[in-house]
Design an enzyme around this catalytic site. Structure first.
Site, PDB file in Angstrom:
ATOM      1  N   HIS A   1      -3.010   0.666   1.638  1.00 15.02           N
ATOM      2  CA  HIS A   1      -3.949   1.743   1.287  1.00 15.02           C
ATOM      3  C   HIS A   1      -5.208   1.206   0.608  1.00 15.02           C
ATOM      4  CE1 HIS A   1      -1.061   4.792   2.317  1.00 15.02           C
ATOM      5  NE2 HIS A   1      -0.193   4.337   1.460  1.00 15.02           N
TER       6      HIS A   1
ATOM      7  N   ASP B   1       5.454   1.820   7.885  1.00 17.88           N
ATOM      8  CA  ASP B   1       5.507   2.583   6.633  1.00 17.88           C
ATOM      9  C   ASP B   1       5.228   4.058   6.964  1.00 17.88           C
ATOM     10  OD1 ASP B   1       4.862   1.980   3.354  1.00 17.88           O
ATOM     11  OD2 ASP B   1       4.103   3.859   4.187  1.00 17.88           O
TER      12      ASP B   1
HETATM   13  C1  LIG Z   1       2.642   1.693   0.015  1.00 14.70           C
HETATM   14  C2  LIG Z   1       2.830   3.178   0.212  1.00 14.70           C
HETATM   15  O1  LIG Z   1       2.320   3.552   1.481  1.00 14.70           O
HETATM   16  O2  LIG Z   1       4.202   3.494   0.251  1.00 14.70           O
HETATM   17  N1  LIG Z   1       2.159   3.934  -0.838  1.00 14.70           N
HETATM   18  C3  LIG Z   1       2.445   5.359  -0.900  1.00 14.70           C
HETATM   19  C4  LIG Z   1       1.553   6.071  -1.900  1.00 14.70           C
HETATM   20  C5  LIG Z   1       1.968   7.526  -2.043  1.00 14.70           C
HETATM   21  C6  LIG Z   1       1.019   8.257  -2.988  1.00 14.70           C
HETATM   22  N2  LIG Z   1       1.378   9.676  -3.104  1.00 14.70           N
HETATM   23  C7  LIG Z   1       2.497   9.884  -4.033  1.00 14.70           C
HETATM   24  C8  LIG Z   1       2.664  11.373  -4.287  1.00 14.70           C
HETATM   25  C9  LIG Z   1       3.990  11.643  -4.993  1.00 14.70           C
HETATM   26  N3  LIG Z   1       4.866  12.385  -4.129  1.00 14.70           N
HETATM   27 ZN   LIG Z   2       4.364   4.309   2.216  1.00 14.07          ZN
END
Ligand SMILES: CC(O)(O)NCCCCNCCCN
Ligand SMILES: [Zn+2]
Length: 669
Positions: free
Chosen positions: A137, A174
């Site tokens: 990200h 992912d």
């Molecule tokens: C590396 C990754 O792709 O797993 N990062 C995922 C980030 C998620 C952000 N939102 C979280 C909201 C809580 N439910």
């Molecule tokens: Zn993720």
């Protein structure tokens, strides 16, 4: 010679965590790394890997994907007070900083680069880096989604710059869209970025319009960015395999990469609070295997997300065990892709039709808004028959992935005495005589002249081999025989009757295949050749015709991914019989790809039958059966339209019986 699998991990990367309350970030905990590494150790997988040390990335390496301003800003974080860190974090989304996160972020990048070095220089065949913070990200000048530096984007740029690689494939499994990677390469035709991600029509984080299927890349990069949006949760193994077989793999083989990088996030596995999907951890063994014959096996998997501390380590172990070459687990409950997944698959294939010759015949998506209405309709349709009542609140449960035991003997060879046994194979000599009943049955059913001792020995040896496969004493085998058709008949008859196996028979080349062996469904026979046999086609006998025959690589690969693999997954055989008919004219490399890919089924129990004059094929076949990656095909030109149309018609006819052949949602309404 068998090269190893690298494992890159350092506990220093567990030494940062969230220091304040932030519900969005609390799932990104150090334990993600410790439970994953501990599982590899506990399952004796870590000590089978080559341990490669991490290192810190240099500034120059980080600047391959980030701005100086951003790097300078992050450099200040180790000296910040808690208040400063909170303040600094506010400018970014869904991410947190910590005095030690900059150090760990440099190690995460360095780990990815160490992995690239080890694989590209041939020190190891493939490998996995267990890192945090994740990367996909993070953007040129911004941290985001728990990511600080874009580990995989930097690794791709580094690989091209340092080793002059021309084409790099990034597969992002992912459950979130790696927008940082997309932004990095969207105008770059030398890096093909593929991502599937929970999207729910832009309702799911990070809620970007550019995460949808119509973001195909820009300018020269058009076609080299592939987004598969999951518009519903609860996606299962069938959905994942369908997208691999009907989209990613045909395109990836056409792209013909020099290196494969995987953004290996396991939040797409069952039990994950972010993904809310239902694919089981063992599916990652299959996803990994399906990518392992690209780029001559040069595959680097770098951990991204994964927040369920049970499914994450299980999926990590499944991935590493496959990289090590162990037999694959039997795929779990493949019920066919859901309507929503088919809608997405259809949209992506249509959007990419102008860019990939393998998709040329993807039926066109109606340009008007019918498409979205169609999607809405299809989903209302689906509402009535929910996948399984959403137990989104209750804990998900799933079975432990099955043990994947490598048999004592990997591969046997049944060869005439004058043919040397390939290194790594064990020459098969039928030691124990078969019971007299079987012998007499062989005599009456298969031998032209009953006194043909050699033929009898060969046939009884083949039967012994299938019995040893059944007992998991050997994994696979190859045999040079005088008459492949008779040998095939014999094995199918025996396997179906005595061993009550389902046998997948793949016949390469023309030649009469007695279809009655397919009649009762104990065998699924697929045959690919240059003659369209008007042979009555029952559900279990599927002839594929290529105008130019099996020498046509691009037509052949379309048949493998569009038909053979989906059929094989759905049929779920316990034995695969690969038969090379006389004068099949298949290229050795194509043959090796097929031999490697068919080991997706039956826990690798593949028996290859070849005419005894095909001595030259023994070596290449053995190397694929022994788990060596098949050498890459060259860049594939367009398959013949009439072949593709014929395959489309065949797929259309068969998809009622074989759900994994579907690529579009059933006509809704
Ligand atoms: C590396 C990754 O792709 O797993 N990062 C995922 C980030 C998620 C952000 N939102 C979280 C909201 C809580 N439910
Ligand atoms: Zn993720």
């Amino acid at each position: 010679m068998k090269m190893g699998t690298a494992l890159i991990y350092d506990e220093e990367m567990t030494k940062y965590k969230l220091l304040w309350v932030d519900p969005a970030c609390k799932i990104e905990v150090p334990e993600r790394l410790t439970v994953s590494h501990d599982a590899l150790v506990r399952n004796s997988l870590a000590d089978r890997c080559v341990a490669i040390p991490v290192r810190e990335a240099t500034d120059a390496e980080i600047l391959l994907a980030h701005s100086e301003e951003y790097l300078e800003a992050v450099k200040k974080t180790p000296y910040m007070t808690l208040e400063d860190l909170k303040e600094f974090t506010l400018q970014y989304g869904d991410v947190y900083f910590h005095p030690n996160i900059y150090h760990c972020a440099k190690l995460a990048v360095g780990a990815a680069l160490q992995l690239v070095d080890s694989v590209v220089t041939g020190k190891v065949r493939n490998g996995m880096a267990l890192v945090r913070p994740p990367g996909h990200h993070s953007m040129r000048s911004a941290a985001n989604g728990f990511c600080v530096f874009n580990n995989v984007a930097i690794a791709a740029r580094y690989a091209k710059q340092k080793y002059g690689l021309e084409r790099v494939l990034i597969v992002d499994w992912d459950v979130h869209h790696g927008q940082g990677v997309q932004y990095c390469f969207e105008d770059d035709p030398s890096v093909l970025y593929f991502s599937w991600h929970r999207y729910e029509h832009q309702k799911f984080w990070p809620q970007l319009r550019e995460s949808d299927y119509d973001s195909v890349g820009k300018e020269k990069g058009a076609g080299f960015n592939i987004n598969v949006p999951w518009n519903k949760v609860g996606m299962e193994n069938s959905d994942y395999l369908s997208v691999f077989c009907h989209l990613l793999l045909p395109v990836a083989y056409e792209f013909c990469p020099d290196l494969v990088l995987v953004c290996a996030g396991f939040d797409s596995a069952i039990g994950d609070p972010e993904g809310e999907m239902c694919a089981t951890p063992d599916i990652f063994a299959h996803l990994t295997h399906l990518l392992m014959n690209l780029a001559g096996g040069k595959l680097c998997a770098v951990l991204e997300g994964g927040y369920n501390l049970t499914s994450l380590p299980q999926a990590v172990c499944q991935t590493v065990q496959t990289l090590l070459g162990d037999p694959l687990p039997q795929p779990a409950n493949l019920s066919g892709p859901c309507t929503s997944a088919l809608e997405s698959l259809h949209c992506v294939r249509s959007a990419h039709r102008p860019y990939w010759s393998c998709l040329k015949h993807a039926a066109d998506l109606p340009t008007s808004d019918i498409s979205t209405k169609r999607i809405k309709l299809a989903e209302e349709e689906e509402e009535k028959t929910p996948k399984e009542e959403e137990k989104s609140t209750e804990e998900k449960v799933w079975p432990e992935p099955p043990k994947r035991v490598a048999p004592p003997v990997r591969s046997v060879a049944l060869l005439p005495k004058d043919v040397t046994c390939p290194e790594g194979c064990k020459r098969f000599s039928s030691s124990e005589a078969l019971d007299p009943l079987t012998v007499s049955k062989l005599r009456e059913n298969f031998l032209k002249d009953a006194d043909d001792g050699d033929a009898l020995t060969t046939l009884s040896s083949l039967i012994s081999i299938t019995e040893e496969m059944k007992k998991n004493e050997i994994c696979s085998g190859l045999a040079l025989v005088r008459d492949v058709t008779m040998a095939m008949m014999c094995v199918v008859q025996h396997a179906a009757a005595a061993l009550s196996n389902r046998v997948l028979v793949v016949c390469v080349g023309n030649g009469k295949v007695p279809s009655h062996i397919a009649e009762e469904g104990k065998a699924l026979v697929v045959q690919i050749g240059s003659e369209s046999t008007e042979e009555q086609k029952c559900k279990y006998y599927i002839p594929v015709c290529l105008k130019k025959g099996c020498s046509d690589m691009s037509g052949f690969i379309q048949a493998v991914f569009g038909l053979f693999l989906p059929l094989g997954y759905e049929y779920d055989p316990s034995l695969v019989l690969l038969v090379r008919m006389p004068d099949s004219r298949i290229h050795d490399r194509m043959w090796q790809q097929l031999t490697a890919l068919l080991q997706s089924f039956a826990q690798g129990h593949t028996l290859v039958l070849m005419q005894e004059d095909e001595k030259a094929c023994v070596g290449p076949t053995a190397s694929s059966l022994l788990g060596d990656p098949a050498p890459p095909l060259e860049r594939l030109q367009a398959p013949l339209p009439q072949d593709m149309e014929a395959m489309e018609r065949l797929r259309h006819r068969l998809q009622a019986d074989w759900k994994l052949l579907q690529i579009t949602a059933p006509e809704s309404g």
